[in-house]
Design a protein around this motif. Structure first.
Motif, PDB file in Angstrom:
ATOM      1  N   GLU A  50      -5.770  91.672  -8.986  1.00  0.00           N
ATOM      2  CA  GLU A  50      -6.455  90.436  -8.714  1.00  0.00           C
ATOM      3  C   GLU A  50      -6.862  89.743  -9.900  1.00  0.00           C
ATOM      4  O   GLU A  50      -6.697  88.488  -9.924  1.00  0.00           O
ATOM      5  CB  GLU A  50      -7.748  91.005  -8.565  1.00  0.00           C
ATOM      6  CG  GLU A  50      -7.994  91.411  -6.815  1.00  0.00           C
ATOM      7  CD  GLU A  50      -7.141  93.047  -7.072  1.00  0.00           C
ATOM      8  OE1 GLU A  50      -7.040  93.451  -5.667  1.00  0.00           O
ATOM      9  OE2 GLU A  50      -7.156  93.622  -7.678  1.00  0.00           O
ATOM     10  N   ASP A  51      -6.761  90.249 -11.474  1.00  0.00           N
ATOM     11  CA  ASP A  51      -7.047  89.338 -12.378  1.00  0.00           C
ATOM     12  C   ASP A  51      -5.753  89.636 -13.471  1.00  0.00           C
ATOM     13  O   ASP A  51      -6.026  89.344 -14.563  1.00  0.00           O
ATOM     14  CB  ASP A  51      -8.437  89.823 -13.085  1.00  0.00           C
ATOM     15  CG  ASP A  51      -8.485  91.119 -13.681  1.00  0.00           C
ATOM     16  OD1 ASP A  51      -7.566  92.117 -13.469  1.00  0.00           O
ATOM     17  OD2 ASP A  51      -9.284  91.334 -14.662  1.00  0.00           O
ATOM     18  N   SER A  86      -4.628  92.278 -15.117  1.00  0.00           N
ATOM     19  CA  SER A  86      -5.028  92.939 -16.061  1.00  0.00           C
ATOM     20  C   SER A  86      -4.729  94.411 -16.179  1.00  0.00           C
ATOM     21  O   SER A  86      -4.036  95.052 -14.939  1.00  0.00           O
ATOM     22  CB  SER A  86      -6.550  92.703 -16.420  1.00  0.00           C
ATOM     23  OG  SER A  86      -7.162  93.519 -15.497  1.00  0.00           O
TER      24      SER A  86
END
Length: 239
Positions: free
Chosen positions: A89-90, A92
């Motif tokens: 989602e990000d 990371s």
């Protein structure tokens, strides 16, 4: 997922900490130092504390700031220091230290560089050096695992690419960043790791899996062991 015994278990529906909860490393370090070592602790300092006591104090502080993520475990088994969870989602990576450990640092207490188990603040300071030297954006996400067997969790941008070669790493460190390559790595990291020095900094454990070449040709170190040097320590490296 890797449970606390190192055995693979089903991933399930873990509630991952969101990036909005993360603390900057500067903030986490300053807050923990101020809470634990400033006032009311007599003559204690971080070097005088037993390792287990230090870990318990660190856990209590993380509980106070609301960053304990009970039963949060990594999904991918990593190397000697970290296991991982990739967060799509990000874009990371959540990096988990091994249970009840805080990674490693390099010290010169015995008159030569050696790798030893880090205390939590030492580990976070090391990650802060990674940010400062390589313009990384590692942040403190909290503690995962189980009580009395915690893992420090940091969040780092996920770099997509392929392992850089040794010549690439040397060109980055020497040609681009002005470091000097050490003739040997002093036994720190893996046998094939490279080490570099510049002024008051030494960087250990640079090797192909720890430096990524992106599709655009950028070379990005994602995992190494930097250390600040005194003049004495630099001399001990033969510089």
């Amino acid at each position: 997922m890797i449970d606390e015994s190192g055995t693979s278990i089903p991933f399930g529906d873990q509630r991952l900490p969101g990036p909005h909860q993360d603390r900057s490393l500067h903030s986490a370090i300053a807050d923990f130092e101020g809470s634990v070592f400033a006032g009311g602790v007599g003559d204690e300092d971080e070097d005088s504390l037993d390792y287990a006591v230090y870990l318990r104090r660190f856990e209590r502080w993380v509980e106070e700031v609301g960053l304990v993520h009970d039963s949060l475990f990594p999904v991918v088994e990593g190397g000697r220091e970290h296991d991982l969870t990739y967060v799509v989602e990000d874009a990371s990576v959540l990096k988990f230290t091994k249970p009840s450990l805080a990674g490693y640092v390099v010290d010169f207490e015995l008159g030569y560089p050696r790798l030893r188990i880090a205390k939590p603040l030492e580990y976070l300071r090391r990650q802060l050096l990674q940010n400062e030297i390589f313009s990384d954006n590692i942040r403190f996400a909290g503690l995962g695992g189980l009580r009395f067997n915690r893992r420090i969790v940091t969040r780092q941008p996920h770099v997509i690419g392929e392992d850089a070669g040794y010549d690439d790493i040397t060109e980055l460190m020497v040609g681009n960043l002005g470091f000097e390559k050490l003739r040997h790595n002093h036994g720190i990291g893996y046998e094939d790791s490279l080490a570099f020095v510049r002024a008051d900094l030494a960087i250990f454990d640079l090797r192909p899996p720890n430096v990524i070449r992106t599709g655009a040709g950028l070379l990005i170190p994602i995992d190494c062991i930097p250390v600040k040097l005194t003049d004495r320590e630099r001399a001990l490296l033969g510089c």
